[in-house]
Motif scaffolding. Structure first.
Motif, PDB file in Angstrom:
ATOM      1  N   CYS A  74      42.294  51.984  36.862  1.00  0.00           N
ATOM      2  CA  CYS A  74      41.530  52.323  35.525  1.00  0.00           C
ATOM      3  C   CYS A  74      40.998  51.626  34.630  1.00  0.00           C
ATOM      4  O   CYS A  74      40.442  51.551  33.714  1.00  0.00           O
ATOM      5  CB  CYS A  74      42.400  53.518  34.978  1.00  0.00           C
ATOM      6  N   LYS A  75      41.581  50.426  34.813  1.00  0.00           N
ATOM      7  CA  LYS A  75      41.268  48.953  33.892  1.00  0.00           C
ATOM      8  C   LYS A  75      41.990  49.180  32.583  1.00  0.00           C
ATOM      9  O   LYS A  75      41.290  48.391  31.790  1.00  0.00           O
ATOM     10  CB  LYS A  75      39.725  48.877  34.000  1.00  0.00           C
ATOM     11  N   ASN A  76      42.523  49.974  32.154  1.00  0.00           N
ATOM     12  CA  ASN A  76      43.200  50.055  30.887  1.00  0.00           C
ATOM     13  C   ASN A  76      44.479  49.632  30.684  1.00  0.00           C
ATOM     14  O   ASN A  76      45.282  49.645  31.560  1.00  0.00           O
ATOM     15  CB  ASN A  76      43.320  51.592  30.569  1.00  0.00           C
ATOM     16  N   PHE A  91      46.389  45.170  32.586  1.00  0.00           N
ATOM     17  CA  PHE A  91      45.299  46.096  32.626  1.00  0.00           C
ATOM     18  C   PHE A  91      45.661  46.604  34.085  1.00  0.00           C
ATOM     19  O   PHE A  91      45.639  45.985  35.204  1.00  0.00           O
ATOM     20  CB  PHE A  91      44.153  45.608  32.454  1.00  0.00           C
ATOM     21  N   PRO A 103      44.811  48.069  37.655  1.00  0.00           N
ATOM     22  CA  PRO A 103      43.756  47.700  38.511  1.00  0.00           C
ATOM     23  C   PRO A 103      42.882  48.832  38.848  1.00  0.00           C
ATOM     24  O   PRO A 103      41.847  48.544  39.479  1.00  0.00           O
ATOM     25  CB  PRO A 103      44.516  47.062  39.716  1.00  0.00           C
ATOM     26  N   ASP A 128      37.347  50.605  43.677  1.00  0.00           N
ATOM     27  CA  ASP A 128      37.631  50.046  42.660  1.00  0.00           C
ATOM     28  C   ASP A 128      37.330  48.588  42.557  1.00  0.00           C
ATOM     29  O   ASP A 128      37.363  48.010  41.367  1.00  0.00           O
ATOM     30  CB  ASP A 128      38.916  50.374  42.404  1.00  0.00           C
ATOM     31  N   ASP A 129      37.559  47.934  43.757  1.00  0.00           N
ATOM     32  CA  ASP A 129      37.269  46.434  43.772  1.00  0.00           C
ATOM     33  C   ASP A 129      35.707  46.088  43.682  1.00  0.00           C
ATOM     34  O   ASP A 129      35.326  45.078  43.745  1.00  0.00           O
ATOM     35  CB  ASP A 129      37.943  45.924  45.025  1.00  0.00           C
TER      36      ASP A 129
END
Length: 338
Positions: A301-303, A297, A299, A49-50
Motif C-alpha cells: 500500500c506504500k504507507n 513503507f 511495499p 504492485d511493482d
C-alpha cells in the motif's frame, strides 16, 4: 542470489502428473487437477504492485484466476502459468519468507513466478539443445521460440538463466521503445542491482537498441536508464524483428566486445531490513524508514505508520480542532467538546 534451487523446490509442490498435464493443457490442469476456477475477462486491465504489466489476476484465497484471453496466442498459456506461480509461492512458506527478506520483494516475486511459468511450459532439454555450450546470444531467444510452443516471455526467461553473472533478457517494442518484458538474473553474490530494466520503462528515441533495423544485430556496451533517471552501463547483445528488439544485458563483458574498458563498480541494494505488519500480514523487506515514525513503507500500500494513522484520524469539529481517531468522535465532536 541463486533463484534456480528455490524455483526447483517450488515446482515440486505439483506432482508429476499435474506438471505433465499443465504442459499439455494448462486450463484443464488448473481446473480439474488443482480445483481452481479459471475465467477469461475481456476487459481485464491491471498492473501489479511493482509497476509491471500483467494479463492475469489471482484471488487465491477464493481459488480464482482471471486472465485476459488471447486466442491463438502462446501468451495466454504463459499468463496462466504465471498465476499458478503465485499459487505455488503462497504454499511454499520457505520461499515466501526468502522473497520477503530480499531487497525488492515485489519485483523478485514476479521474477520467481515468471521462472516457475517458464519451467512448466518449456522443457529444460529443449533449451539445452538450442544453446548448447555457446555463450547466450539474443538469437537464442528467437531460436527457442521457433522450436517450441512457448511464448517469447518464457523463452526469454529460459535464456536469462544461462547468463553468466548479473544480467537480463529484455523484450522491447520497436515502435514506442517500451520494455514489454524483462527477466532478471541477479548477481550470484551481491544480489539485486540498484539499476535494472523492468516492464514499463521507456527507451528514448536515440537509444542504440532502438536504432537496430529488423533482421539486424548489435553487440556493444550501452547505458541503461531506469524510471527514476538513474543510469548504469551494461553489455548488450541484441537482435530485432518487425515487432520487437530482443536484448541480452550482461553486467560483465562476457562477449569480449570492449577490451580494456572496465565498468565502474555498480551499486547494489543495501537498504536496511525492515519488518512491519500491514495489509493483513507481517512483511519483511529492504527499504528506508519514515524519518517521522521510524517505520517502513509497506511495499503493497506504500504507507508508513504515519500514513496509516492519518487515514483513520479526523479533526474535532468543536472548538479544539485537535486530531482524534474517528471512533472517539461522536457527531464530529471529541469528549471535551461534546
Amino acid at each position: 542470489m541463486k533463484l534456480g534451487p528455490w524455483v526447483d523446490q517450488a515446482i515440486t509442490i505439483l506432482d508429476a502428473p499435474t506438471r505433465e498435464q499443465f504442459a499439455l493443457d494448462p486450463h484443464d490442469a488448473l481446473t480439474n487437477q488443482l480445483g481452481l476456477t479459471v475465467r477469461p475477462v475481456d476487459s481485464l486491465s491491471s498492473t501489479r504492485d511493482d509497476g509491471g504489466f500483467c494479463d492475469g489476476m489471482s484471488f487465491l484465497d477464493d481459488g480464482v484466476i482471471l486472465y485476459a484471453p488471447t486466442p491463438n496466442s502462446r501468451r495466454q498459456n504463459f499468463t496462466l502459468a504465471h498465476e499458478l506461480g503465485h499459487w505455488i509461492v503462497e504454499r511454499d512458506q520457505g520461499l515466501f519468507d526468502w522473497i520477503a527478506d530480499q531487497s525488492d520483494p515485489p519485483a523478485l516475486l514476479e521474477t520467481v513466478c515468471d521462472q516457475i511459468a517458464q519451467r512448466l511450459l518449456l522443457p529444460e532439454v529443449l533449451t539445452n539443445e538450442v544453446v548448447g555450450t555457446d555463450l547466450v546470444r539474443a538469437h537464442h531467444v528467437q531460436d527457442l521460440y521457433e522450436n517450441s510452443q512457448a511464448s517469447y516471455q518464457a523463452c526469454a526467461i529460459a535464456i536469462a538463466r544461462r547468463i553468466q553473472g548479473l544480467g537480463a533478457v529484455v523484450l522491447i517494442d520497436r515502435y514506442d521503445g517500451q520494455v514489454h518484458h524483462a527477466s532478471i538474473q541477479p548477481d550470484p553474490d551481491d544480489g539485486w542491482p540498484a539499476v535494472y530494466p523492468w516492464r514499463g520503462q521507456m527507451l528514448h528515441d536515440a537509444h542504440a537498441l532502438r536504432e537496430i533495423l529488423p533482421g539486424s544485430t548489435l553487440t556493444r556496451r550501452i547505458t541503461w536508464r531506469d524510471s527514476w533517471g538513474r543510469t548504469e552501463d551494461f553489455y548488450a547483445d541484441a537482435i530485432s524483428d518487425d515487432r520487437r528488439v530482443i536484448a541480452i544485458l550482461a553486467g560483465h563483458d562476457i562477449w569480449k566486445v570492449d577490451p580494456g574498458y572496465m565498468i565502474q563498480p555498480r551499486d547494489f541494494d543495501t537498504r536496511p531490513l525492515l519488518t512491519i505488519y500491514c495489509c493483513g500480514q507481517d512483511r519483511t523487506f529492504r527499504g528506508y524508514p519514515c524519518p517521522t515514525c521510524g517505520k517502513g513503507f509497506c511495499p503493497v500500500c506504500k504507507n508508513c505508520h504515519c500514513d496509516r494513522a492519518s487515514k483513520t484520524e479526523e479533526a474535532c469539529r468543536g472548538t479544539c480542532f485537535q486530531l482524534f481517531q474517528r471512533h472517539l468522535l461522536v457527531d464530529g465532536l471529541c469528549e471535551d467538546c461534546r
